[in-house]
Design a protein around this motif. Structure first.
Motif, PDB file in Angstrom:
ATOM      1  N   HIS A 129       0.841  -1.202   0.000  1.00  0.00           N
ATOM      2  CA  HIS A 129       0.000   0.000   0.000  1.00  0.00           C
ATOM      3  C   HIS A 129       0.874   1.250   0.000  1.00  0.00           C
ATOM      4  CE1 HIS A 129      -3.660  -2.277   0.607  1.00  0.00           C
ATOM      5  NE2 HIS A 129      -3.009  -3.012   1.485  1.00  0.00           N
ATOM      6  N   THR A 259      -6.058   2.553   4.112  1.00  0.00           N
ATOM      7  CA  THR A 259      -5.337   1.459   4.760  1.00  0.00           C
ATOM      8  C   THR A 259      -4.822   1.903   6.123  1.00  0.00           C
ATOM      9  OG1 THR A 259      -4.636   0.633   2.602  1.00  0.00           O
ATOM     10  CG2 THR A 259      -3.481  -0.230   4.526  1.00  0.00           C
ATOM     11  N   LYS A 294      -9.415  -0.864   4.730  1.00  0.00           N
ATOM     12  CA  LYS A 294      -8.706  -1.978   5.376  1.00  0.00           C
ATOM     13  C   LYS A 294      -8.190  -1.514   6.730  1.00  0.00           C
ATOM     14  CE  LYS A 294      -7.113  -3.991   1.078  1.00  0.00           C
ATOM     15  NZ  LYS A 294      -7.639  -2.865   0.245  1.00  0.00           N
TER      16      LYS A 294
END
Lengths: 317, 317
Positions: A129, A259, A294
């Protein structure tokens, strides 16, 4: 790249951890030593430099750079530690230049949470990421922003103080001088706040079951009670999760990042709060984030700081 | 660099403004046209392309790039407008590719607040600052993050939604689906919230002086009453400033950024809220920010969007 070695040092209030790390994020050799009672800048710099020297002498290859992460408010440009609750005597000490002088290698010096964030982003839960936010949940809340693959420092290195996101405009007083900071709710002390807001009968019954005063209510204790089926304890963990979710929502809305990696001692009770945290984060953000958000549990544990510090050192080359 | 020309277009709900801009941020030629009643994607794309063609034909030099800023949630990667309150019919329309096909030049397509932010950062109140946050205060709150001199988009272009910083964890419902968003307090509608929380006698007296119902309380009206010496009106502006300060504090703590540029209609009452906003921002952040925090009034007005759009276009070259 992967053959280059660096030493990463993670200075904690109690222990100092250090390791030789290669470009793949693997720790080839590690050391851990107690910091001791003398927490002056000089004493800690001596220990840091001693550990670096020891690792260098035992290294299987040439060490090209060093990274040191310390707890506290670090002025990244100047290498000064403005304020460190673990090391109150450090006020405005220039730790970086002193270490740099003695080590004689490129030196990255940063807040420990930033180092943790970089470690998790490259080789931990956040790998793959480009953008990521790390939150560490414990007695306080630490944080680090990884933007476009690197630590973002802001103007003076103070970026990532996510524990001081204001979640209640007129809320509980915080050690930072402000009020209503996330750290007053989504860290250890939050449980006393939530329990204090229960209806009196429920609060009394719960504290009797816990066997402690309100202010001694710790996450582990509430987790133990929840494990035994205490419904108030289960509820307090959900309230905890809802505040964490609000903090994450603000980060999503400000940064547009999807994220999140969560570390720290409180993650031992992961399943007790994460569903509510996620639900509440999504409830406070645009629906486009659903399915993309996430919230991941940190993977590297105590190694994150060592790995991240070494990586920040290698990035100087 | 400074000899290169670009066209910047700022699409508003009512008017569309466009201009030929050089690399010094100077607008050499400008156009303004009403958007009209047909707010479909096709109709607006026609107007945008028409204005670009007109400016190209009148340009004193070769236009190398185009930038278009639109209100709403823009997926920067895909060029899609997810949601635009001003253009509800645009749901998920790919405006960028359609304009790009017809214009045949490098095209930057972004949220209007990001374009405003870039304009102010380079040639407005934020010039000389590497990092800056723009907030526009009006019926809603827009925002844009300039990090290391460029617009930061986050994972999908949603970064800078600063109106949805959660300032009251369990606060007022927001159109985004969340609760307690900054936009419910530090934008126009906040005055109804603050007045609604006054003690009943004061609220009644104030609304009688205002001559409107609670929900029709607008910033201009409160400003007019304050100008006439109404002490409740003065107080409401201070409450307004305190919420804005809380939002700014969260941005300082998360991003470590110390330069804020504030635009939008509400800045007409700048002196009524800025002192409280600044004081409250500092009260919620580490003392190190004192003396460094700059909360500046936007300088470019309506030109910011044109200039920023053109600059984002030139940045593609």
């Amino acid at each position: 790249m992967t053959k280059e070695l660096a030493i990463g040092v993670d200075v904690g209030g109690t222990n100092l951890r250090a390791g030789i790390v290669n470009g793949d994020g693997r720790i080839l050799k590690r050391e851990s030593i107690a910091v001791g009672d003398d927490k002056s800048a000089k004493a800690v710099v001596d220990i840091v430099c001693g550990q670096i020297a020891k690792l260098m002498s035992e290294s299987p290859g040439q060490v090209k750079a060093v990274g040191v992460g310390v707890p506290g408010i670090v002025d990244f440009e100047k290498g000064i530690v403005h304020r460190s609750p673990n090391f109150p005597a450090w006020n405005d000490a220039n730790i970086r230049d002193e270490i740099s002088r003695r080590v004689g290698l490129p030196l990255a010096f940063d807040n420990d949470a930033n180092m943790h964030a970089l470690g998790e982003a490259r080789f931990g839960a956040g790998r793959g990421h480009r953008n990521m936010v790390l939150l560490t949940l414990g007695t306080g809340i630490g944080g680090g922003l990884i933007l476009d693959g690197a630590v973002f420092h802001g103007d003076n290195g103070f970026a990532g103080e996510v524990g001081h996101i204001v979640v209640e405009a007129d809320g509980i007083e915080c050690g930072c001088g402000g009020r209503g900071c996330l750290e007053q709710y989504a860290a250890s002390r939050g449980f006393a706040v939530f329990a204090g807001r229960l209806a009196e009968a429920e609060r009394r019954e719960f504290l009797a079951a816990a066997g402690v005063n309100l202010h001694d209510l710790k996450p582990e204790l509430v987790a133990n009670l929840a494990d035994k089926g205490n419904s108030t304890a289960v509820k307090l963990w959900e309230i905890y999760g809802s505040y964490l979710g609000v903090g994450i929502a603000t980060l999503i809305n400000v940064l547009g990042i999807e994220t999140f990696v969560i570390g720290g001692g409180i993650t031992r009770s992961w399943d007790r709060f994460i569903t509510t945290a996620r639900k509440n984060a999504l409830a406070h953000t645009y629906r486009h984030h659903e399915g993309k958000l996430k919230i991941l549990r940190a993977e590297l544990g105590d190694d994150a700081g060592i790995v991240g510090a070494a990586l920040e050192g290698l990035a100087l080359l």
